[in-house]
Write a protein that holds these residues in place. Structure first.
Motif, mmCIF file in Angstrom:
data_model
loop_
_atom_site.group_PDB
_atom_site.id
_atom_site.type_symbol
_atom_site.label_atom_id
_atom_site.label_comp_id
_atom_site.label_asym_id
_atom_site.label_seq_id
_atom_site.Cartn_x
_atom_site.Cartn_y
_atom_site.Cartn_z
ATOM 1 N N VAL A 28 -49.784 -22.031 -53.381
ATOM 2 C CA VAL A 28 -50.183 -20.628 -53.409
ATOM 3 C C VAL A 28 -51.464 -20.577 -54.207
ATOM 4 C CG1 VAL A 28 -49.654 -18.317 -54.211
ATOM 5 C CG2 VAL A 28 -47.839 -19.744 -53.284
ATOM 6 N N MET A 29 -52.520 -20.127 -53.551
ATOM 7 C CA MET A 29 -53.824 -20.097 -54.202
ATOM 8 C C MET A 29 -54.178 -18.646 -54.494
ATOM 9 S SD MET A 29 -56.404 -22.103 -54.959
ATOM 10 C CE MET A 29 -58.031 -21.722 -55.577
ATOM 11 N N ILE A 30 -54.157 -18.301 -55.790
ATOM 12 C CA ILE A 30 -54.577 -16.956 -56.156
ATOM 13 C C ILE A 30 -56.084 -16.978 -56.351
ATOM 14 C CG2 ILE A 30 -54.363 -15.126 -57.869
ATOM 15 C CD1 ILE A 30 -51.651 -16.219 -58.602
ATOM 16 N N THR A 31 -56.777 -16.057 -55.730
ATOM 17 C CA THR A 31 -58.226 -16.027 -55.917
ATOM 18 C C THR A 31 -58.752 -14.632 -55.609
ATOM 19 O OG1 THR A 31 -60.334 -16.897 -55.145
ATOM 20 C CG2 THR A 31 -58.543 -16.904 -53.568
ATOM 21 N N HIS A 32 -59.904 -14.302 -56.198
ATOM 22 C CA HIS A 32 -60.503 -13.021 -55.836
ATOM 23 C C HIS A 32 -61.593 -13.243 -54.794
ATOM 24 C CE1 HIS A 32 -62.939 -14.396 -59.374
ATOM 25 N NE2 HIS A 32 -63.857 -14.249 -58.451
ATOM 26 N N SER A 33 -61.758 -14.519 -54.404
ATOM 27 C CA SER A 33 -62.864 -14.834 -53.515
ATOM 28 C C SER A 33 -62.352 -15.213 -52.127
ATOM 29 C CB SER A 33 -63.682 -15.975 -54.121
ATOM 30 O OG SER A 33 -64.369 -16.662 -53.116
ATOM 31 N N LEU A 34 -62.740 -14.441 -51.146
ATOM 32 C CA LEU A 34 -62.340 -14.775 -49.777
ATOM 33 C C LEU A 34 -62.928 -16.115 -49.350
ATOM 34 C CD1 LEU A 34 -62.507 -11.371 -47.898
ATOM 35 C CD2 LEU A 34 -60.557 -12.910 -47.991
ATOM 36 N N GLY A 35 -64.104 -16.427 -49.885
ATOM 37 C CA GLY A 35 -64.735 -17.697 -49.550
ATOM 38 C C GLY A 35 -63.880 -18.872 -49.983
ATOM 39 N N VAL A 36 -63.365 -18.820 -51.218
ATOM 40 C CA VAL A 36 -62.497 -19.887 -51.708
ATOM 41 C C VAL A 36 -61.240 -19.961 -50.862
ATOM 42 C CG1 VAL A 36 -61.050 -20.599 -53.636
ATOM 43 C CG2 VAL A 36 -63.368 -19.783 -54.061
ATOM 44 N N ALA A 37 -60.673 -18.799 -50.562
ATOM 45 C CA ALA A 37 -59.453 -18.769 -49.764
ATOM 46 C C ALA A 37 -59.695 -19.379 -48.391
ATOM 47 C CB ALA A 37 -58.954 -17.342 -49.622
ATOM 48 N N ARG A 38 -60.864 -19.146 -47.827
ATOM 49 C CA ARG A 38 -61.186 -19.672 -46.509
ATOM 50 C C ARG A 38 -61.193 -21.200 -46.523
ATOM 51 N NH1 ARG A 38 -66.293 -17.504 -43.041
ATOM 52 N NH2 ARG A 38 -65.493 -18.114 -41.005
ATOM 53 N N GLU A 39 -61.747 -21.782 -47.602
ATOM 54 C CA GLU A 39 -61.808 -23.234 -47.690
ATOM 55 C C GLU A 39 -60.460 -23.867 -47.960
ATOM 56 O OE1 GLU A 39 -64.634 -24.899 -50.458
ATOM 57 O OE2 GLU A 39 -65.963 -23.199 -50.012
ATOM 58 N N MET A 40 -59.629 -23.160 -48.680
ATOM 59 C CA MET A 40 -58.438 -23.801 -49.227
ATOM 60 C C MET A 40 -57.155 -23.553 -48.456
ATOM 61 S SD MET A 40 -59.323 -25.140 -52.382
ATOM 62 C CE MET A 40 -57.794 -25.094 -53.282
ATOM 63 N N THR A 41 -57.085 -22.511 -47.662
ATOM 64 C CA THR A 41 -55.764 -22.068 -47.230
ATOM 65 C C THR A 41 -55.590 -22.022 -45.722
ATOM 66 O OG1 THR A 41 -56.404 -19.742 -47.233
ATOM 67 C CG2 THR A 41 -55.542 -20.637 -49.283
ATOM 68 N N ASP A 42 -54.309 -21.972 -45.331
ATOM 69 C CA ASP A 42 -53.961 -21.812 -43.918
ATOM 70 C C ASP A 42 -53.727 -20.354 -43.570
ATOM 71 O OD1 ASP A 42 -53.796 -24.603 -43.969
ATOM 72 O OD2 ASP A 42 -51.676 -24.517 -44.548
ATOM 73 N N ARG A 43 -53.249 -19.612 -44.547
ATOM 74 C CA ARG A 43 -52.837 -18.231 -44.295
ATOM 75 C C ARG A 43 -53.200 -17.411 -45.518
ATOM 76 N NH1 ARG A 43 -47.561 -15.667 -43.831
ATOM 77 N NH2 ARG A 43 -46.677 -17.410 -44.974
ATOM 78 N N ILE A 44 -53.566 -16.167 -45.307
ATOM 79 C CA ILE A 44 -54.038 -15.346 -46.418
ATOM 80 C C ILE A 44 -53.278 -14.026 -46.496
ATOM 81 C CG2 ILE A 44 -56.030 -14.041 -47.303
ATOM 82 C CD1 ILE A 44 -57.840 -16.211 -46.289
ATOM 83 N N TYR A 45 -52.918 -13.675 -47.722
ATOM 84 C CA TYR A 45 -52.397 -12.339 -48.000
ATOM 85 C C TYR A 45 -53.486 -11.591 -48.743
ATOM 86 C CZ TYR A 45 -47.564 -13.677 -46.963
ATOM 87 O OH TYR A 45 -46.418 -14.079 -46.346
ATOM 88 N N VAL A 46 -53.865 -10.430 -48.246
ATOM 89 C CA VAL A 46 -54.833 -9.619 -48.976
ATOM 90 C C VAL A 46 -54.053 -8.550 -49.734
ATOM 91 C CG1 VAL A 46 -56.843 -8.122 -48.824
ATOM 92 C CG2 VAL A 46 -56.571 -10.020 -47.218
ATOM 93 N N MET A 47 -54.344 -8.463 -51.026
ATOM 94 C CA MET A 47 -53.593 -7.548 -51.867
ATOM 95 C C MET A 47 -54.515 -6.477 -52.407
ATOM 96 S SD MET A 47 -51.132 -8.814 -54.870
ATOM 97 C CE MET A 47 -49.639 -7.937 -55.206
ATOM 98 N N TYR A 48 -54.013 -5.242 -52.388
ATOM 99 C CA TYR A 48 -54.770 -4.176 -53.031
ATOM 100 C C TYR A 48 -53.824 -3.327 -53.868
ATOM 101 C CZ TYR A 48 -57.541 -0.205 -54.150
ATOM 102 O OH TYR A 48 -58.178 0.762 -54.890
ATOM 103 N N ALA A 49 -54.101 -3.221 -55.148
ATOM 104 C CA ALA A 49 -53.346 -2.341 -56.055
ATOM 105 C C ALA A 49 -51.842 -2.483 -55.883
ATOM 106 C CB ALA A 49 -53.775 -0.893 -55.868
#
Lengths: 341, 328
Positions: B219-240
């Protein structure tokens, strides 16, 4: 480690200047306070020529720097001068009175260290629970109550209402002080294997040491608690928990050691300060200690005794401080090693 | 849903403050499959770290309240576990890398002492054999792990204190601690944020390679979509405190749906486009009195009356792409 050695040698060297400064200050203060020490020593009926002779003998007619020079000359040869009250060499007096106070403060220090960590850790572990509140109330009471009030209460309770433990002096009547090696009765009696005297000396120590320890003890407990609760929110603790380490390792190792660092520095100062604060406790428990001796010397303007006591206190303070720095350096590698590989 | 290692269902986490409950997590759904690398993306303060800390049970003691929700680890609810069971999961199942390596390592113990303890209390430390042999084995394992994160001279590193190492080295040590024993799930909380950019990139690559090599889930926590793009297979976008969009990484970048995701993407400076062109106005809502309905509507240009009335549920848009917005 070499860097550390040099650091402490330097500290030791500087502390000589601290002691010289201290001795000058106390030397001057003792002499500018009004009153003629020679007259006070000999009493109001002594003939004037005797007073004059004593003044001459004590170099009191010279100016201050000259007087100080004579004093330092004496100190350098191990002669602290004669006490005007006991009429003995001050060195003798110190040898007699210092061990009693050292013994008292040493036991108090043991109480302070043991119970402050125990209470502080308990309160931190059970933060905001009843046990924390209980220790907090005890702490406020303990810090607010001066040691002499506690001493009087002890005296009243154990001397009058429930006499299970001796309240006056260092030994019960009928027992003889053990032969002097260190001057600390408990240690000397153990050295010669006299258990009866050891127990008796320990029992006599208990109440004065406790009265002296309570204030600093709870103050330190609060410091231990706040530094522990502070560190509890640190990531390294969360990390230790998250790695599944058992509670006793998380609390006893990863929390305790970093939390002791601020407590140790304050503890050292407080323990050194107990030497002087012991005065009222020594008076109440009829404890023949140096704190009481020093206070009486001041009241009698016993110049040599005042200077000697203050310099001895200063020396102990300096040594305790260096010891504290050593312990802190042992606990904290950031101090011991500095940054960089 | 048999493959989920971790399955968070409708999780609410509130913090106690003097003014009342700060309602941070507001019904979070999140899962990780075996061997999968999942990103949890959102701006600072949106509840990413809170979500993952609640998984490990390391939220600040006495300051939080979980009114509702389940955190299932292989089907078992972590929130209802006995201490020993939770202990076992922490010591054998999951590990976490923190954002700030200097804060995550205890300053007064050597690196060696800290890694040894991780091994010792992981269940792998107390195998049969004499004590000294065991100690030797633990040491070997630690040295091996330090090699795996490409730090030279591991023997010397074991004797070092954290303050003697650089930030990048400290974060590598934290990674080494997280992988030194076999675990199936690694939670990395912005492991590169406190490092400078080149080191950050090395650390991310190291982390991805190690996770792949060991077949762990991430599980990669990040505020950067760019990092998430390089590192992950699937993304959860969280807001508040809400999950607003879930999609496979490729799908998310090809076809972002939620207005917040679009805003995040637009706020990334482009090499070709001359700096930051757009962003999202405003800030994360006050968690003490969060907006009723969609928590994003005060900042959303598509919002209308319906968004203020009701909280949009996650809707399946096909191919495992979910979004929580009425206007998509």
């Amino acid at each position: 480690m070499n860097k550390l050695h040099r650091y402490f040698l330097k500290r030791l060297f500087y502390s000589i200047f601290v002691l010289i400064g201290l001795s000058i200050v106390i030397f001057v203060i003792a002499r500018v306070v009004p009153g003629d020490p020679a007259r006070m020593a000999l009493g109001p009926r002594a003939p004037q020529f005797a007073v004059d002779a004593l003044r001459e003998e004590m170099h009191l007619n010279n100016n201050l720097p000259t007087q100080y020079f004579y004093w330092v000359k004496g100190v350098a040869t191990g002669d602290l001068g004669k006490s005007l009250v006991t009429k003995r060499n001050v060195t003798e007096d110190i040898k007699e009175f210092l061990p009693a106070t050292l013994e008292l403060v040493a036991l108090s220090a043991v109480f302070v260290i043991m119970f402050s960590i125990l209470f502080g850790a308990l309160a931190a572990r059970h933060k905001d629970k009843w046990i924390d509140s209980l220790i907090r109330v005890m702490a406020y009471t303990g810090v607010a109550m001066p040691s002499f009030v506690l001493a009087v209460l002890f005296l009243l309770f154990f001397g009058y209402i429930w006499p299970v433990i001796p309240v006056l002096g260092r030994l019960s009547a009928g027992l003889y002080a053990p032969p002097t090696f260190t001057g600390l009765y408990t240690i000397d009696s153990l050295l010669v294997g006299d258990l009866e005297v050891f127990w008796d000396a320990l029992k006599h120590l208990l109440l004065p040491a406790l009265a002296l320890a309570v204030g600093p003890l709870f103050q330190e407990a609060r410091i231990v608690r706040s530094s522990m609760t502070d560190n509890m929110t640190k990531d390294y603790l969360a990390s230790a928990v998250a790695f599944g380490m058992p509670d006793r390792v998380v609390m006893g190792k990863y929390l305790l050691k970093p939390s002791m660092i601020p407590a140790v520095s304050v503890m050292g100062l407080d323990i050194a300060a107990m030497m002087g604060n012991a005065f009222l406790v020594e008076v109440i428990f009829n404890w023949p200690g140096i704190s009481r001796f020093g206070m009486e010397a001041m009241l009698h303007k016993d110049l040599n005794a005042i200077s000697a006591v203050i310099v001895v206190f200063g020396l102990i303070f300096v040594l305790v401080n260096i010891l504290v720095d050593l312990i802190v350096a042992y606990l904290d590698p950031r101090i011991r090693l500095g940054g960089g590989v | 849903m048999g493959n989920h290692i971790l399955d968070i269902r409708d999780l609410y986490v509130w913090y106690r403050t003097y003014e009342g409950y700060s309602k941070v997590l507001d019904g979070v759904d999140f899962n990780v499959n075996k061997g999968e690398k999942v990103g949890l993306v959102g701006e600072a303060g949106c509840g990413k770290t809170t979500t993952m800390r609640s998984v490990l049970g390391i939220l600040p003691e006495g300051q939080f309240h979980i009114p509702k929700g389940e955190i299932l680890y292989h089907g078992e609810n972590i929130l209802k576990m006995k201490p020993q069971e939770l202990h076992k999961i922490r010591s054998e199942g999951m590990s976490m890398i923190f954002q700030e390596p200097s804060a995550a390592l205890n300053p007064v113990f050597t690196i060696g002492s800290q890694i040894f303890d991780v091994i010792k209390y992981s269940g792998e430390g107390n195998s049969a054999g004499s004590r000294s042999k065991n100690k030797e084995k633990i040491r070997e394992k630690a040295i091996q792990a330090i090699r795996e994160v490409y730090i030279p001279d591991p023997e010397r590193i074991l004797e070092c204190y954290p303050n003697q190492l650089s930030g990048g080295m400290k974060q590598r040590i934290c990674i080494a601690m997280a992988i030194v024993t076999e675990r199936e799930l690694l939670i990395a909380d912005e492991p590169g944020t406190s490092l400078d950019v080149t080191i950050q990139d090395q650390v991310h690559r190291l982390l991805r390679d190690l996770v792949d090599k060991k077949g762990m889930s991430l599980v990669m926590i990040t505020h950067s979509l760019g990092v998430a793009r390089e590192m992950t297979d699937r993304i959860y976008v969280m807001y508040a405190g809400n999950i607003v969009e879930i999609a496979d990484t490729k799908e998310l970048f090809a076809n972002p749906l939620h207005p917040y995701t679009l805003g995040l993407l637009a706020s990334v400076p482009k090499l070709t486009g001359g700096g930051v062109t757009e962003g999202i106005y405003g800030q994360i809502p006050d968690y003490l009195n969060p907006p009723k309905g969609c928590r994003f509507y005060p900042r959303c240009d598509r919002a209308d009356h319906s968004c203020q009335q009701e909280k949009p549920p996650l809707r399946d848009m096909g191919d495992g792409h979910y979004t929580a917005c009425f206007k998509v």
